[in-house]
Design an enzyme around this catalytic site. Structure first.
Site, PDB file in Angstrom:
ATOM      1  N   SER A 143      36.079  43.256  30.822  1.00 36.06           N
ATOM      2  CA  SER A 143      36.583  44.625  31.045  1.00 36.06           C
ATOM      3  C   SER A 143      36.666  45.428  29.946  1.00 36.06           C
ATOM      4  O   SER A 143      36.878  44.859  28.675  1.00 36.06           O
ATOM      5  CB  SER A 143      37.803  44.556  31.788  1.00 36.06           C
ATOM      6  OG  SER A 143      38.652  45.820  31.930  1.00 36.06           O
ATOM      7  N   TYR A 156      46.706  41.462  32.792  1.00 41.37           N
ATOM      8  CA  TYR A 156      45.183  41.489  32.919  1.00 41.37           C
ATOM      9  C   TYR A 156      44.598  41.695  31.471  1.00 41.37           C
ATOM     10  O   TYR A 156      43.427  41.150  30.950  1.00 41.37           O
ATOM     11  CB  TYR A 156      45.082  42.770  33.746  1.00 41.37           C
ATOM     12  CG  TYR A 156      43.462  42.914  34.056  1.00 41.37           C
ATOM     13  CD1 TYR A 156      43.170  42.583  35.250  1.00 41.37           C
ATOM     14  CD2 TYR A 156      43.000  44.016  33.322  1.00 41.37           C
ATOM     15  CE1 TYR A 156      41.645  42.831  35.699  1.00 41.37           C
ATOM     16  CE2 TYR A 156      41.539  44.417  33.641  1.00 41.37           C
ATOM     17  CZ  TYR A 156      41.010  43.746  34.882  1.00 41.37           C
ATOM     18  OH  TYR A 156      39.684  43.893  35.485  1.00 41.37           O
TER      19      TYR A 156
HETATM   20  P1  NAD Z   1      37.140  42.290  44.127  1.00 41.58           P
HETATM   21  O1  NAD Z   1      38.495  42.365  44.438  1.00 41.58           O
HETATM   22  O2  NAD Z   1      35.987  43.591  44.895  1.00 41.58           O
HETATM   23  O3  NAD Z   1      36.344  40.930  43.877  1.00 41.58           O
HETATM   24  C1  NAD Z   1      37.214  39.805  43.182  1.00 41.58           C
HETATM   25  C2  NAD Z   1      36.571  38.682  43.887  1.00 41.58           C
HETATM   26  O4  NAD Z   1      37.437  37.497  43.327  1.00 41.58           O
HETATM   27  C3  NAD Z   1      36.700  38.557  45.468  1.00 41.58           C
HETATM   28  O5  NAD Z   1      35.252  37.815  45.864  1.00 41.58           O
HETATM   29  C4  NAD Z   1      37.903  37.383  45.572  1.00 41.58           C
HETATM   30  O6  NAD Z   1      37.697  36.789  46.753  1.00 41.58           O
HETATM   31  C5  NAD Z   1      37.606  36.700  44.296  1.00 41.58           C
HETATM   32  N1  NAD Z   1      38.918  35.831  44.162  1.00 41.58           N
HETATM   33  C6  NAD Z   1      40.004  36.386  43.695  1.00 41.58           C
HETATM   34  N2  NAD Z   1      40.920  35.162  43.485  1.00 41.58           N
HETATM   35  C7  NAD Z   1      40.233  34.159  43.607  1.00 41.58           C
HETATM   36  C8  NAD Z   1      40.669  32.836  43.735  1.00 41.58           C
HETATM   37  N3  NAD Z   1      41.636  32.375  43.344  1.00 41.58           N
HETATM   38  N4  NAD Z   1      39.549  32.031  43.761  1.00 41.58           N
HETATM   39  C9  NAD Z   1      38.331  32.458  44.061  1.00 41.58           C
HETATM   40  N5  NAD Z   1      37.856  33.508  44.176  1.00 41.58           N
HETATM   41  C10 NAD Z   1      38.679  34.647  43.866  1.00 41.58           C
HETATM   42  O7  NAD Z   1      36.950  42.968  42.534  1.00 41.58           O
HETATM   43  P2  NAD Z   1      36.025  43.556  41.501  1.00 41.58           P
HETATM   44  O8  NAD Z   1      36.358  44.955  41.130  1.00 41.58           O
HETATM   45  O9  NAD Z   1      34.602  43.301  42.050  1.00 41.58           O
HETATM   46  O10 NAD Z   1      36.328  42.794  40.494  1.00 41.58           O
HETATM   47  C11 NAD Z   1      35.280  41.626  39.981  1.00 41.58           C
HETATM   48  C12 NAD Z   1      35.500  41.287  38.399  1.00 41.58           C
HETATM   49  O11 NAD Z   1      35.250  42.713  37.682  1.00 41.58           O
HETATM   50  C13 NAD Z   1      36.979  40.947  37.955  1.00 41.58           C
HETATM   51  O12 NAD Z   1      37.087  39.938  37.220  1.00 41.58           O
HETATM   52  C14 NAD Z   1      37.473  42.336  37.356  1.00 41.58           C
HETATM   53  O13 NAD Z   1      38.722  41.935  36.505  1.00 41.58           O
HETATM   54  C15 NAD Z   1      36.428  42.792  36.675  1.00 41.58           C
HETATM   55  N6  NAD Z   1      36.327  44.361  36.262  1.00 41.58           N
HETATM   56  C16 NAD Z   1      36.348  45.062  37.470  1.00 41.58           C
HETATM   57  C17 NAD Z   1      36.417  46.406  37.180  1.00 41.58           C
HETATM   58  C18 NAD Z   1      36.648  47.693  38.483  1.00 41.58           C
HETATM   59  O14 NAD Z   1      36.682  48.509  37.989  1.00 41.58           O
HETATM   60  N7  NAD Z   1      36.393  47.235  39.405  1.00 41.58           N
HETATM   61  C19 NAD Z   1      36.389  47.001  35.827  1.00 41.58           C
HETATM   62  C20 NAD Z   1      36.250  46.142  34.820  1.00 41.58           C
HETATM   63  C21 NAD Z   1      36.355  44.738  35.231  1.00 41.58           C
END
Ligand code: NAD
Length: 261
Positions: A143, A156
């Site tokens: 991130s 985080y």
């Molecule tokens: P999201 O909530 O849409 O997806 C997260 C996924 O992780 C889901 O499939 C969920 O089931 C899975 N997950 C959560 N806990 C779990 C566990 N204990 N075991 C197995 N799976 C688990 O979120 P997203 O926004 O797509 O985020 C995905 C990644 O990208 C994350 O690591 C997040 O930190 C990172 N990220 C997101 C953003 C953003 O703005 N959305 C920005 C930078 C980084």
């Protein structure tokens, strides 16, 4: 769902939602077999639909990223189904926002466990197979918060900085075995994880959701737009390919200029 092709296989944690799901679709379109993982109950259906749409092999594992035994079993199952795992993408992640003095201990543990430690366990589990093949690609979805901080996100930010550090170690250890490791550092991407933050922040600050987006979320970005899931997926696909073989240990920003400040 069961069609197994002689092609490369990618394991993507957290791929039943958001960014991970977008990455899975991009890799399936490019012909990779996909090992899906995530907590969404639709996981098996998602795997079946993607297999049919792109004519690739898929599998779904409900492994909980807080449980090293389940992670190891997922990798063993994937390797036995597809022969090998060439690409590992660590995407599973959660968020919790709160000031340090009220930050719940269990939220700290869960965020460090899912957003950081699980990537250690998955990398460890795929390492032998990649080393034997003299080829591997590890891509960690960190991130902008892996590079800079924001208040109220202690767990985080700590986890994502840790993930960027872990990636560098994997790059150094993997070099002689043809394994590269890189982090992708997105700014805000519109996914369920961010939708929840928008709602929470609107309540916390007693302002509209639009104001949360414009005045809080996109404020640090030079380009005032959300990052597209498809753009993150395209970068991951590039890192998995041959042209990226000299890119390793990098933390690649895709954040509209946020971390240029
Ligand atoms: P999201 O909530 O849409 O997806 C997260 C996924 O992780 C889901 O499939 C969920 O089931 C899975 N997950 C959560 N806990 C779990 C566990 N204990 N075991 C197995 N799976 C688990 O979120 P997203 O926004 O797509 O985020 C995905 C990644 O990208 C994350 O690591 C997040 O930190 C990172 N990220 C997101 C953003 C953003 O703005 N959305 C920005 C930078 C980084």
């Amino acid at each position: 769902m069961e069609t197994v092709k002689k092609t490369q296989t990618v394991l993507i944690t957290g791929s039943t939602s958001g960014i991970g799901f977008g990455i899975a679709r991009a890799f399936a379109k490019a012909g990779y077999n996909i090992i899906f993982n995530g907590l969404e109950k639709e996981g098996p259906d998602i795997a079946a639909v993607v297999a049919k749409e792109f004519n690739v092999g898929t599998m779904y594992s409900p492994a909980n990223m807080l449980k090293p035994d389940e992670i190891a079993a997922m990798v063993t199952e994937g390797e036995s189904k597809f022969g090998s795992i060439e690409v590992l993408i660590n995407d599973a992640g959660i968020q919790f926002v709160g000031p340090i003095e009220d930050f719940p201990n269990d939220k700290w543990d869960a965020i460090i466990g899912i957003n950081l430690s699980s990537s250690f366990h998955t990398s460890k589990a795929v390492w032998k197979g990649m080393k034997n093949k003299k080829f591997g690609r590890i891509i960690n979805i960190a991130s902008a918060h892996g590079l800079v901080a924001s208040e109220f996100k202690s767990a985080y930010v700590a986890a994502k900085h840790g993930l960027v550090g872990l990636t560098k170690v994997l790059a150094l250890e993997g070099a002689e075995f043809g394994i590269t490791a890189n982090s992708i550092c997105p700014g805000y991407v519109k996914t369920p994880l961010v939708d929840k933050q928008i709602e929470d922040q609107a309540k916390a600050h007693n302002i509209s959701k639009e104001k949360v987006v414009s005045d809080i979320m996109l404020a640090p970005q030079a380009i005032k737009e959300f990052v597209d899931i498809e753009s993150v997926a395209a970068l991951a696909l590039y890192l998995a390919g041959n042209d990226a073989r000299m890119i390793t240990g990098a933390a690649l920003s895709i954040d509209g200029g946020w971390t240029a400040h």
